[in-house]
Scaffold this active site. Sequence first.
Site, PDB file in Angstrom:
ATOM      1  N   HIS A  39      -2.972   9.960  -4.582  1.00  0.00           N
ATOM      2  CA  HIS A  39      -2.430   9.071  -5.604  1.00  0.00           C
ATOM      3  C   HIS A  39      -2.481   7.631  -5.116  1.00  0.00           C
ATOM      4  CE1 HIS A  39       1.229   8.574  -3.267  1.00  0.00           C
ATOM      5  NE2 HIS A  39       1.160   9.865  -3.010  1.00  0.00           N
ATOM      6  N   GLU A 164     -13.481   4.007  -4.784  1.00  0.00           N
ATOM      7  CA  GLU A 164     -13.136   3.960  -6.206  1.00  0.00           C
ATOM      8  C   GLU A 164     -14.202   3.197  -6.987  1.00  0.00           C
ATOM      9  OE1 GLU A 164      -9.797   4.728  -7.613  1.00  0.00           O
ATOM     10  OE2 GLU A 164      -8.505   4.736  -5.849  1.00  0.00           O
TER      11      GLU A 164
END
Lengths: 273, 266
Positions: A39, A164
């Site tokens: 997360h 990412e």
Amino acid sequence: MTDAITIKNLTYSYPEQGQLFDNFSLSIQEGEWLSIVGHNGSGKSTLAKLILGLLDFDEGEIRVFGQKLQLETLAAIRSQVGMVFQNPDNQFVGATVADDVAFGLENRQVPSEEMPAMIEAALKQVGMAAYADREPHTLSGGQKQRVALASILALQPKVIILDEATAMLDPEGKQAVLQTLKQLKERYQSKLTLIMITHDMEEAALADRVAVIDDGRLVENEAPRALFLKGQELAALGLALPFAMALQKDLAIDQPVYRTKQELATWLSKLKA
Amino acid sequence: MNNLVIGQFVPGSGILYKLDPRTKILMTIAYVFLLVFANSWPTYLWSAAFLLMALVLTKQGLGLYWRGIKPILWLILFTVVLQLLFSGGTPVLFAFGPVKVTLPGLINAFYVVVRFVLIVLMSTILTITTPPTAIASAIESLLKPLKVVKVPVSELALMLSIALRFVPLLMGETDKIMKAQKSRGMSLSTGSLIKRAKAVVPLLVPLFVGALQRALDLANAMEVRGFESAEGRTRYRELSYSKADAWAFGAVLVFAFGFIALNFVS
């Protein structure tokens, strides 16, 4: 198999926010496709920056193909490991696509006359050769990320870390980048190690192995097929299941096995018959 | 902001596009420098003729140049008024109380307009035909002698080209922040001057924070791709003079001699 990257007993604290990694170990094999998930704020991006020496760690060691990461080996290690960052705009150095790919080559002091061929070859691998003279603001996010990939490929790295890299892209751009990655993996096979940092589980499922990081601890480390059967544990870590697995769970299928969307669709249609 | 022509590169195929950027920069500097000394009709005509030739050689429509002049029309008008009112001399053409418009004033005003327009057009030609990166590397090449006195020319050139590359990005970001703040009720066009000035603050703060974040990210991306120092890097685009540059220098020389001669005559 040799290790591409070995992280041993790594300890790292943020300058102000306290300790993140405490005695963290992880090894990544040569030619492997590893996803690192977790997360927000779990430390996955920090880990990538540590591997590339963009941040200093306190204790432990990081080795890249056996070479220990320290100030003297920094340049050598960076020549083997490339990284694509999250924001497509903030890693575009050149004024045009070709200039951007050239930037790394210029740093490596590649002779000018050899550059055009290398730039074209790199752009071809990501399907951007037709855009060589375009300026960055005329490209979509997905195209910019593919250029970022090309500018790393031009340097012929053994490891590519994607931090990412698809998080800021629209679905189409995301698919194009993932497709390019699959093609690259097919082309280079075991000569290319991919490390994909993501919080998108569909994306993570493309990898050979998924490492789950939670507040600087390695909590899971296995193949996606095994990992995604642990719905409960993943939810507790703040992670969602891939769509196909979530659907199986909602359908309350007994003894679920790992299936991709495609596999699930076939299976469901057979079930009906 | 996007229809600003000054400083913008417009792709094209004219001969001026093929010149080395260094040639074009030197040409522009020489032209502007000479124009400051223009003192008579013939010299202005001669300069205008040279500019016209350059204009034609860019193969761009005149509309583009008109758009280049338009934003500075007010500035031109302002200088004209100043020249008209404060030049003094005789004969007085007409007068409103203490304010007199004289013939030398009128002539001066006219000269100033012509000079202004010529200089702006010449610099517009330079930027229209030369991509920003080419200008940056030309400046680096031209300033190379300064390396002897320890001026970090390569670093400055790299900084310049990165700054140029981020201009459209930051413009887009300004626009986005402006819309975001407007949707929250900010107004830049109403209220007292102080109020409006204050409204700029919530615009600038996110812009600067964003720019700093970008700078940090870019530094990381550059480092990862093996950047250590602007010194000692090879170049993808190498500058080289060609035959066209020789012709261009020839043309500038002819222009300069003609200019000096005409200036002496009058």
